[in-house]
Design a protein around this motif. Structure first.
Motif, short mmCIF file in Angstrom:
data_model
loop_
_atom_site.label_atom_id
_atom_site.label_comp_id
_atom_site.label_asym_id
_atom_site.label_seq_id
_atom_site.Cartn_x
_atom_site.Cartn_y
_atom_site.Cartn_z
N VAL A 185 0.76 -1.28 -0.11
CA VAL A 185 0.04 0.10 -0.15
C VAL A 185 0.93 1.21 0.17
O VAL A 185 0.60 2.16 -0.81
N GLY A 186 2.04 1.06 0.87
CA GLY A 186 2.95 2.45 0.77
C GLY A 186 3.50 2.56 -0.58
O GLY A 186 3.79 3.63 -1.10
N GLY A 190 3.17 5.91 -2.83
CA GLY A 190 4.55 6.45 -3.34
C GLY A 190 4.77 6.52 -4.72
O GLY A 190 5.05 7.46 -5.16
N PHE A 191 4.35 5.51 -5.40
CA PHE A 191 4.75 5.51 -6.70
C PHE A 191 3.56 6.50 -7.43
O PHE A 191 4.10 7.14 -8.44
N THR A 192 2.43 6.65 -6.85
CA THR A 192 1.55 7.85 -7.55
C THR A 192 2.14 8.98 -7.43
O THR A 192 1.87 9.87 -8.22
N VAL A 193 2.77 9.23 -6.36
CA VAL A 193 3.53 10.71 -6.26
C VAL A 193 4.87 10.86 -7.01
O VAL A 193 5.07 11.65 -7.88
N VAL A 194 5.62 9.62 -7.16
CA VAL A 194 6.94 9.64 -7.78
C VAL A 194 6.65 9.46 -9.31
O VAL A 194 7.50 10.26 -9.88
N PHE A 248 -5.34 11.43 -15.92
CA PHE A 248 -5.11 12.06 -14.92
C PHE A 248 -4.02 10.94 -13.95
O PHE A 248 -4.32 10.06 -13.80
N THR A 249 -3.22 11.71 -13.43
CA THR A 249 -2.20 11.36 -12.39
C THR A 249 -1.81 11.88 -11.05
O THR A 249 -1.98 12.82 -11.10
N VAL A 292 -6.64 3.84 -4.56
CA VAL A 292 -5.53 3.37 -3.62
C VAL A 292 -6.45 2.33 -2.70
O VAL A 292 -5.91 1.40 -1.90
N GLY A 293 -7.64 2.83 -2.14
CA GLY A 293 -8.59 1.97 -1.27
C GLY A 293 -8.68 0.50 -1.71
O GLY A 293 -8.74 -0.38 -1.08
#
Length: 431
Positions: A185-186, A190-194, A248-249, A292-293
Protein backbone atom coordinates in the motif's frame (compact mmCIF):
# COMPACT_ATOMS: atom_id res chain seq x y z
CA UNK A 1 -1.11 -32.50 0.60
CA UNK A 2 0.73 -34.55 -2.00
CA UNK A 3 3.20 -32.63 -4.14
CA UNK A 4 1.82 -34.20 -7.33
CA UNK A 5 -1.63 -32.89 -6.49
CA UNK A 6 -0.18 -29.42 -5.88
CA UNK A 7 1.68 -29.46 -9.19
CA UNK A 8 -1.45 -30.60 -11.03
CA UNK A 9 -3.46 -27.89 -9.28
CA UNK A 10 -1.02 -25.18 -10.38
CA UNK A 11 -1.15 -26.41 -13.99
CA UNK A 12 -4.96 -26.60 -14.01
CA UNK A 13 -5.29 -23.13 -12.48
CA UNK A 14 -2.86 -21.45 -14.88
CA UNK A 15 -3.97 -23.26 -18.02
CA UNK A 16 -7.65 -23.06 -17.12
CA UNK A 17 -7.47 -19.32 -16.51
CA UNK A 18 -5.63 -18.70 -19.77
CA UNK A 19 -8.11 -20.88 -21.66
CA UNK A 20 -11.02 -18.97 -20.13
CA UNK A 21 -9.62 -15.63 -21.27
CA UNK A 22 -8.84 -17.03 -24.71
CA UNK A 23 -12.49 -18.08 -25.03
CA UNK A 24 -13.47 -14.54 -24.05
CA UNK A 25 -11.16 -13.22 -26.79
CA UNK A 26 -12.82 -15.43 -29.41
CA UNK A 27 -16.32 -14.52 -28.26
CA UNK A 28 -15.41 -10.86 -28.33
CA UNK A 29 -13.97 -10.97 -31.86
CA UNK A 30 -17.06 -12.73 -33.20
CA UNK A 31 -19.38 -10.35 -31.37
CA UNK A 32 -17.47 -7.30 -32.63
CA UNK A 33 -17.61 -8.51 -36.23
CA UNK A 34 -21.33 -9.27 -36.11
CA UNK A 35 -22.28 -6.05 -34.34
CA UNK A 36 -20.08 -3.80 -36.47
CA UNK A 37 -21.70 -5.35 -39.57
CA UNK A 38 -25.14 -4.52 -38.14
CA UNK A 39 -24.17 -1.05 -36.97
CA UNK A 40 -21.82 -0.13 -39.81
CA UNK A 41 -23.70 3.05 -40.73
CA UNK A 42 -23.57 4.24 -37.12
CA UNK A 43 -19.86 3.43 -36.83
CA UNK A 44 -19.11 5.44 -39.98
CA UNK A 45 -21.38 8.42 -39.27
CA UNK A 46 -21.08 8.73 -35.48
CA UNK A 47 -17.54 7.56 -34.84
CA UNK A 48 -15.96 8.69 -38.10
CA UNK A 49 -14.30 5.33 -38.76
CA UNK A 50 -14.30 5.33 -42.56
CA UNK A 51 -13.19 1.71 -42.80
CA UNK A 52 -14.70 -0.39 -40.00
CA UNK A 53 -13.11 -3.50 -41.51
CA UNK A 54 -9.68 -2.02 -40.80
CA UNK A 55 -10.63 -1.52 -37.16
CA UNK A 56 -11.81 -5.12 -36.98
CA UNK A 57 -8.59 -6.33 -38.59
CA UNK A 58 -6.53 -4.33 -36.09
CA UNK A 59 -8.50 -5.88 -33.24
CA UNK A 60 -8.02 -9.40 -34.63
CA UNK A 61 -4.27 -8.97 -35.06
CA UNK A 62 -3.76 -7.41 -31.63
CA UNK A 63 -5.85 -10.12 -30.00
CA UNK A 64 -4.01 -12.89 -31.86
CA UNK A 65 -0.56 -11.56 -31.02
CA UNK A 66 -1.59 -11.02 -27.40
CA UNK A 67 -2.95 -14.56 -27.11
CA UNK A 68 0.18 -16.02 -28.70
CA UNK A 69 2.33 -14.06 -26.27
CA UNK A 70 0.29 -15.21 -23.28
CA UNK A 71 0.25 -18.89 -24.26
CA UNK A 72 3.94 -18.99 -25.14
CA UNK A 73 4.71 -17.31 -21.82
CA UNK A 74 2.57 -19.83 -19.96
CA UNK A 75 4.23 -22.78 -21.70
CA UNK A 76 7.64 -21.31 -20.88
CA UNK A 77 6.71 -20.78 -17.22
CA UNK A 78 5.34 -24.29 -16.77
CA UNK A 79 8.29 -25.76 -18.65
CA UNK A 80 10.81 -23.98 -16.45
CA UNK A 81 8.85 -24.71 -13.28
CA UNK A 82 8.38 -28.46 -13.73
CA UNK A 83 11.29 -29.49 -15.97
CA UNK A 84 13.88 -28.94 -13.26
CA UNK A 85 15.21 -25.66 -14.68
CA UNK A 86 13.59 -23.69 -11.87
CA UNK A 87 15.15 -25.96 -9.26
CA UNK A 88 18.51 -25.65 -11.03
CA UNK A 89 18.28 -21.86 -10.93
CA UNK A 90 17.50 -21.98 -7.20
CA UNK A 91 20.42 -24.35 -6.64
CA UNK A 92 22.72 -22.01 -8.58
CA UNK A 93 21.74 -19.06 -6.40
CA UNK A 94 21.96 -21.22 -3.28
CA UNK A 95 25.53 -22.12 -4.24
CA UNK A 96 26.71 -18.52 -4.08
CA UNK A 97 27.51 -18.91 -0.40
CA UNK A 98 25.60 -15.80 0.70
CA UNK A 99 22.69 -15.27 3.07
CA UNK A 100 19.17 -16.32 2.13
CA UNK A 101 18.19 -12.65 1.88
CA UNK A 102 20.95 -11.92 -0.64
CA UNK A 103 20.04 -15.10 -2.51
CA UNK A 104 16.51 -13.81 -2.82
CA UNK A 105 17.67 -10.40 -4.08
CA UNK A 106 19.84 -12.05 -6.74
CA UNK A 107 16.97 -14.37 -7.70
CA UNK A 108 14.52 -11.48 -8.07
CA UNK A 109 16.97 -9.38 -10.10
CA UNK A 110 17.61 -12.36 -12.38
CA UNK A 111 13.87 -12.87 -12.78
CA UNK A 112 13.32 -9.24 -13.79
CA UNK A 113 16.10 -9.45 -16.39
CA UNK A 114 14.81 -12.79 -17.73
CA UNK A 115 11.31 -11.34 -18.06
CA UNK A 116 12.64 -8.34 -19.98
CA UNK A 117 14.63 -10.55 -22.34
CA UNK A 118 11.60 -12.78 -22.93
CA UNK A 119 9.31 -9.80 -23.60
CA UNK A 120 11.64 -8.00 -26.02
CA UNK A 121 10.85 -10.05 -29.18
CA UNK A 122 7.10 -9.70 -28.61
CA UNK A 123 7.45 -5.96 -28.02
CA UNK A 124 9.40 -5.68 -31.26
CA UNK A 125 6.70 -7.48 -33.22
CA UNK A 126 3.91 -5.45 -31.67
CA UNK A 127 5.72 -2.16 -32.33
CA UNK A 128 7.42 -2.65 -35.68
CA UNK A 129 4.97 -5.08 -37.29
CA UNK A 130 1.45 -4.67 -35.88
CA UNK A 131 1.57 -0.95 -35.09
CA UNK A 132 3.61 -0.26 -38.22
CA UNK A 133 1.20 -2.07 -40.56
CA UNK A 134 -1.77 -0.14 -39.19
CA UNK A 135 -0.01 3.20 -39.36
CA UNK A 136 0.43 3.90 -35.65
CA UNK A 137 4.15 3.43 -35.07
CA UNK A 138 6.38 6.52 -35.10
CA UNK A 139 9.16 4.95 -33.08
CA UNK A 140 12.70 4.30 -34.31
CA UNK A 141 14.60 1.16 -33.37
CA UNK A 142 17.11 3.30 -31.51
CA UNK A 143 14.36 4.90 -29.41
CA UNK A 144 12.80 1.50 -28.74
CA UNK A 145 16.16 0.15 -27.54
CA UNK A 146 16.66 3.17 -25.35
CA UNK A 147 13.18 2.76 -23.80
CA UNK A 148 13.80 -0.94 -23.22
CA UNK A 149 17.09 -0.34 -21.42
CA UNK A 150 15.71 2.51 -19.31
CA UNK A 151 12.57 0.51 -18.54
CA UNK A 152 14.66 -2.45 -17.39
CA UNK A 153 16.78 -0.26 -15.11
CA UNK A 154 13.66 1.36 -13.63
CA UNK A 155 12.10 -2.08 -13.07
CA UNK A 156 15.21 -3.24 -11.22
CA UNK A 157 15.38 -0.08 -9.11
CA UNK A 158 11.75 -0.46 -8.10
CA UNK A 159 11.47 -4.24 -7.75
CA UNK A 160 14.72 -5.23 -6.05
CA UNK A 161 14.45 -2.95 -2.98
CA UNK A 162 10.78 -3.91 -2.51
CA UNK A 163 11.67 -7.58 -2.76
CA UNK A 164 14.53 -7.14 -0.30
CA UNK A 165 12.25 -5.55 2.32
CA UNK A 166 9.54 -8.18 1.78
CA UNK A 167 12.00 -11.08 2.02
CA UNK A 168 13.47 -9.60 5.20
CA UNK A 169 9.94 -9.38 6.62
CA UNK A 170 9.22 -13.03 5.75
CA UNK A 171 12.38 -14.11 7.56
CA UNK A 172 12.12 -11.76 10.54
CA UNK A 173 8.47 -10.96 11.30
CA UNK A 174 5.85 -13.46 12.40
CA UNK A 175 2.94 -11.57 10.83
CA UNK A 176 4.87 -10.83 7.67
CA UNK A 177 1.76 -10.76 5.43
CA UNK A 178 0.62 -7.67 7.36
CA UNK A 179 4.02 -6.07 6.85
CA UNK A 180 3.88 -7.02 3.17
CA UNK A 181 0.43 -5.47 2.87
CA UNK A 182 1.64 -2.22 4.44
CA UNK A 183 4.65 -2.22 2.12
CA UNK A 184 2.47 -2.73 -0.96
CA UNK A 185 0.00 0.00 0.00
CA UNK A 186 2.84 2.38 0.83
CA UNK A 187 4.44 1.63 -2.52
CA UNK A 188 1.20 2.40 -4.39
CA UNK A 189 0.88 5.76 -2.64
CA UNK A 190 4.55 6.60 -3.12
CA UNK A 191 4.59 5.46 -6.73
CA UNK A 192 1.57 7.63 -7.50
CA UNK A 193 3.55 10.63 -6.31
CA UNK A 194 6.91 9.68 -7.81
CA UNK A 195 5.77 8.42 -11.22
CA UNK A 196 4.61 11.72 -12.77
CA UNK A 197 7.62 13.65 -11.46
CA UNK A 198 10.53 11.23 -11.84
CA UNK A 199 9.63 8.20 -13.98
CA UNK A 200 7.35 9.48 -16.74
CA UNK A 201 9.83 12.23 -17.79
CA UNK A 202 12.40 9.50 -18.48
CA UNK A 203 10.28 8.44 -21.46
CA UNK A 204 8.36 11.53 -22.57
CA UNK A 205 8.57 15.30 -22.50
CA UNK A 206 5.81 17.10 -20.60
CA UNK A 207 5.30 20.71 -21.60
CA UNK A 208 3.11 22.90 -19.39
CA UNK A 209 0.27 24.42 -21.37
CA UNK A 210 0.95 28.10 -20.76
CA UNK A 211 -0.36 30.18 -23.65
CA UNK A 212 -2.41 30.41 -26.82
CA UNK A 213 -5.85 29.06 -27.64
CA UNK A 214 -5.24 25.79 -25.80
CA UNK A 215 -4.35 27.58 -22.57
CA UNK A 216 -7.44 29.75 -22.95
CA UNK A 217 -9.55 26.62 -23.39
CA UNK A 218 -7.93 25.07 -20.32
CA UNK A 219 -8.53 28.16 -18.20
CA UNK A 220 -12.13 28.35 -19.38
CA UNK A 221 -12.85 24.79 -18.23
CA UNK A 222 -11.20 25.26 -14.85
CA UNK A 223 -12.97 28.58 -14.29
CA UNK A 224 -16.34 26.98 -15.00
CA UNK A 225 -15.49 24.24 -12.52
CA UNK A 226 -14.24 26.72 -9.91
CA UNK A 227 -10.67 25.40 -10.01
CA UNK A 228 -7.32 26.89 -10.81
CA UNK A 229 -4.24 24.87 -11.69
CA UNK A 230 -1.09 24.98 -13.77
CA UNK A 231 -0.72 21.19 -13.65
CA UNK A 232 -1.95 20.58 -17.21
CA UNK A 233 0.65 19.23 -19.62
CA UNK A 234 0.98 18.27 -23.25
CA UNK A 235 2.97 15.05 -23.77
CA UNK A 236 5.00 14.28 -26.89
CA UNK A 237 3.18 11.00 -27.56
CA UNK A 238 3.59 11.43 -31.32
CA UNK A 239 7.29 10.69 -30.94
CA UNK A 240 6.36 7.04 -30.48
CA UNK A 241 2.81 6.54 -31.72
CA UNK A 242 -0.11 8.25 -33.41
CA UNK A 243 -2.53 6.89 -30.81
CA UNK A 244 -4.27 9.63 -28.83
CA UNK A 245 -5.37 9.74 -25.21
CA UNK A 246 -5.40 11.76 -22.01
CA UNK A 247 -5.03 10.80 -18.38
CA UNK A 248 -5.03 12.05 -14.82
CA UNK A 249 -2.28 11.00 -12.45
CA UNK A 250 -0.92 11.68 -8.99
CA UNK A 251 -2.34 13.58 -6.07
CA UNK A 252 -1.27 16.49 -3.90
CA UNK A 253 1.56 18.57 -5.44
CA UNK A 254 2.28 15.76 -7.92
CA UNK A 255 -1.19 15.65 -9.49
CA UNK A 256 -1.47 16.55 -13.15
CA UNK A 257 -3.65 16.24 -16.21
CA UNK A 258 -1.79 15.02 -19.30
CA UNK A 259 -3.00 15.47 -22.87
CA UNK A 260 -1.30 13.62 -25.71
CA UNK A 261 -0.15 16.02 -28.42
CA UNK A 262 -1.94 13.75 -30.90
CA UNK A 263 -5.19 14.39 -29.04
CA UNK A 264 -4.68 18.15 -28.99
CA UNK A 265 -3.95 18.21 -32.72
CA UNK A 266 -6.89 15.98 -33.69
CA UNK A 267 -9.73 17.50 -31.66
CA UNK A 268 -11.77 20.67 -31.71
CA UNK A 269 -11.24 23.01 -28.72
CA UNK A 270 -14.63 22.11 -27.20
CA UNK A 271 -13.78 18.42 -27.42
CA UNK A 272 -10.44 18.99 -25.70
CA UNK A 273 -12.31 20.89 -23.01
CA UNK A 274 -14.65 17.94 -22.46
CA UNK A 275 -11.66 15.63 -22.02
CA UNK A 276 -10.17 18.08 -19.51
CA UNK A 277 -13.46 18.28 -17.62
CA UNK A 278 -13.63 14.48 -17.48
CA UNK A 279 -10.10 14.26 -16.05
CA UNK A 280 -10.83 17.13 -13.66
CA UNK A 281 -13.73 15.10 -12.28
CA UNK A 282 -11.31 12.37 -11.20
CA UNK A 283 -9.48 15.10 -9.30
CA UNK A 284 -12.65 16.58 -7.85
CA UNK A 285 -14.19 13.26 -6.78
CA UNK A 286 -11.00 11.87 -5.22
CA UNK A 287 -10.91 8.84 -7.50
CA UNK A 288 -7.17 8.34 -7.06
CA UNK A 289 -7.61 7.86 -3.32
CA UNK A 290 -10.55 5.56 -3.94
CA UNK A 291 -8.42 3.43 -6.24
CA UNK A 292 -5.74 3.32 -3.55
CA UNK A 293 -8.41 2.01 -1.17
CA UNK A 294 -9.45 -0.65 -3.67
CA UNK A 295 -5.81 -1.63 -4.15
CA UNK A 296 -5.43 -1.94 -0.38
CA UNK A 297 -8.33 -4.40 -0.24
CA UNK A 298 -6.90 -6.39 -3.15
CA UNK A 299 -3.46 -6.49 -1.55
CA UNK A 300 -5.00 -7.73 1.70
CA UNK A 301 -6.44 -10.72 -0.16
CA UNK A 302 -3.19 -11.33 -2.05
CA UNK A 303 -1.00 -11.33 1.04
CA UNK A 304 -3.46 -13.47 2.96
CA UNK A 305 -3.16 -16.07 0.19
CA UNK A 306 0.62 -15.70 0.03
CA UNK A 307 0.81 -16.22 3.78
CA UNK A 308 -0.79 -19.63 3.35
CA UNK A 309 1.10 -20.59 0.18
CA UNK A 310 4.58 -19.75 1.46
CA UNK A 311 4.08 -22.02 4.48
CA UNK A 312 2.96 -25.04 2.43
CA UNK A 313 5.76 -27.69 2.23
CA UNK A 314 4.02 -29.49 -0.65
CA UNK A 315 4.49 -26.40 -2.82
CA UNK A 316 8.29 -26.67 -2.60
CA UNK A 317 8.19 -30.40 -3.15
CA UNK A 318 6.11 -29.83 -6.29
CA UNK A 319 8.82 -27.66 -7.86
CA UNK A 320 11.75 -29.61 -6.38
CA UNK A 321 13.30 -26.85 -4.25
CA UNK A 322 14.10 -26.32 -0.57
CA UNK A 323 11.58 -24.36 1.49
CA UNK A 324 13.02 -20.91 0.86
CA UNK A 325 11.03 -17.64 1.17
CA UNK A 326 11.86 -16.27 -2.27
CA UNK A 327 10.81 -19.54 -3.91
CA UNK A 328 7.52 -19.54 -2.03
CA UNK A 329 6.81 -15.94 -2.99
CA UNK A 330 7.72 -16.48 -6.65
CA UNK A 331 5.50 -19.53 -7.05
CA UNK A 332 2.84 -17.96 -4.84
CA UNK A 333 2.60 -14.95 -7.13
CA UNK A 334 2.12 -17.30 -10.09
CA UNK A 335 -0.82 -18.87 -8.26
CA UNK A 336 -2.30 -15.55 -7.12
CA UNK A 337 -2.08 -14.02 -10.62
CA UNK A 338 -5.06 -15.97 -12.01
CA UNK A 339 -7.06 -15.11 -8.89
CA UNK A 340 -6.61 -11.38 -9.54
CA UNK A 341 -7.54 -11.84 -13.22
CA UNK A 342 -10.67 -13.80 -12.40
CA UNK A 343 -11.79 -11.26 -9.79
CA UNK A 344 -11.17 -8.23 -12.06
CA UNK A 345 -14.94 -7.59 -12.46
CA UNK A 346 -15.02 -6.44 -8.82
CA UNK A 347 -12.49 -3.68 -9.42
CA UNK A 348 -13.97 -2.86 -12.82
CA UNK A 349 -17.35 -2.32 -11.15
CA UNK A 350 -16.00 0.61 -9.16
CA UNK A 351 -13.92 1.97 -12.02
CA UNK A 352 -16.98 2.01 -14.27
CA UNK A 353 -18.87 3.99 -11.64
CA UNK A 354 -16.03 6.53 -11.39
CA UNK A 355 -15.87 6.91 -15.17
CA UNK A 356 -19.61 7.52 -15.37
CA UNK A 357 -19.27 10.19 -12.68
CA UNK A 358 -16.49 11.83 -14.68
CA UNK A 359 -18.55 11.77 -17.89
CA UNK A 360 -21.52 13.33 -16.09
CA UNK A 361 -19.32 16.11 -14.76
CA UNK A 362 -17.92 16.78 -18.25
CA UNK A 363 -21.49 17.17 -19.51
CA UNK A 364 -22.25 19.56 -16.67
CA UNK A 365 -19.22 21.72 -17.44
CA UNK A 366 -18.92 21.55 -21.23
CA UNK A 367 -22.00 19.80 -22.65
CA UNK A 368 -22.92 16.41 -24.01
CA UNK A 369 -22.20 16.95 -27.70
CA UNK A 370 -18.62 18.02 -27.04
CA UNK A 371 -18.05 14.92 -24.91
CA UNK A 372 -19.71 12.68 -27.50
CA UNK A 373 -17.48 14.19 -30.19
CA UNK A 374 -14.37 13.62 -28.10
CA UNK A 375 -15.29 9.97 -27.45
CA UNK A 376 -15.96 9.41 -31.14
CA UNK A 377 -12.67 11.03 -32.11
CA UNK A 378 -10.69 8.94 -29.64
CA UNK A 379 -12.33 5.78 -30.96
CA UNK A 380 -11.57 6.66 -34.57
CA UNK A 381 -8.01 7.81 -33.85
CA UNK A 382 -7.20 4.54 -32.10
CA UNK A 383 -9.12 2.24 -34.50
CA UNK A 384 -11.03 0.90 -31.52
CA UNK A 385 -13.89 -1.56 -32.00
CA UNK A 386 -16.76 -0.24 -29.88
CA UNK A 387 -19.01 -3.26 -29.24
CA UNK A 388 -17.44 -5.68 -26.73
CA UNK A 389 -19.06 -8.98 -25.90
CA UNK A 390 -20.79 -8.62 -22.50
CA UNK A 391 -18.60 -11.27 -20.85
CA UNK A 392 -15.44 -9.78 -22.31
CA UNK A 393 -16.55 -6.36 -21.15
CA UNK A 394 -17.12 -7.67 -17.62
CA UNK A 395 -13.55 -8.92 -17.26
CA UNK A 396 -11.63 -6.37 -19.35
CA UNK A 397 -13.42 -3.01 -19.39
CA UNK A 398 -12.80 -0.43 -16.67
CA UNK A 399 -14.51 2.22 -18.85
CA UNK A 400 -18.04 1.86 -20.24
CA UNK A 401 -18.15 1.00 -23.97
CA UNK A 402 -18.11 4.06 -26.20
CA UNK A 403 -21.66 3.66 -27.60
CA UNK A 404 -23.01 3.53 -24.05
CA UNK A 405 -20.99 6.59 -23.05
CA UNK A 406 -22.12 8.59 -26.09
CA UNK A 407 -25.75 7.67 -25.51
CA UNK A 408 -25.53 8.53 -21.83
CA UNK A 409 -23.85 11.94 -22.21
CA UNK A 410 -26.47 12.93 -24.74
CA UNK A 411 -29.24 11.79 -22.42
CA UNK A 412 -27.71 13.80 -19.58
CA UNK A 413 -27.42 16.81 -21.88
CA UNK A 414 -31.09 16.48 -22.89
CA UNK A 415 -32.15 16.19 -19.24
CA UNK A 416 -30.18 19.33 -18.37
CA UNK A 417 -31.78 21.21 -21.27
CA UNK A 418 -35.23 20.08 -20.13
CA UNK A 419 -34.54 21.23 -16.57
CA UNK A 420 -33.36 24.63 -17.78
CA UNK A 421 -36.44 24.99 -19.97
CA UNK A 422 -38.68 24.05 -17.06
CA UNK A 423 -36.97 26.59 -14.83
CA UNK A 424 -37.52 29.32 -17.43
CA UNK A 425 -41.26 28.50 -17.63
CA UNK A 426 -41.79 28.73 -13.89
CA UNK A 427 -43.60 31.87 -12.66
CA UNK A 428 -41.14 34.51 -11.65
CA UNK A 429 -38.27 32.92 -13.56
CA UNK A 430 -37.70 36.09 -15.56
CA UNK A 431 -37.60 38.33 -12.45
Amino acid sequence: MDSTVVAAGIVVLLVGTEAFFTVLDVLNLRHQEATVAEERAWVVSELGIDDPEEALAYDRVKTGVGALRSWMGLVAVLGVLFSGLFADAVALVDGLGVSTLVEGIVFVAGGVLALQVWSAPFDLVETFVVEEVFGFNNQTLRLWLRDTVVGTVVSLLLTVPLAAVLLWAVESIGLWPVAGWLLAVGFVVGFTVVKPRLIDPLFNEFTPIEGGDLRAAVDDVFERAGYRTDEVYEMDASRRSSHSNAYFTGFGPAKRVVLFDTLVEGMEPEEVQSVLAHELAHWREGHIWKFVGLAAVQFAVIFALLGVIVEAPALYAAVGTPQTPYVGLAVGLLVVGPVTRLTSPLQNYFSLAYEREADAYAVEIVGGEAMAGALAQLTADNLSTPFPHPWYETFHYDHPPVPERIRRVRELDAEADAERAADERRPGAAD
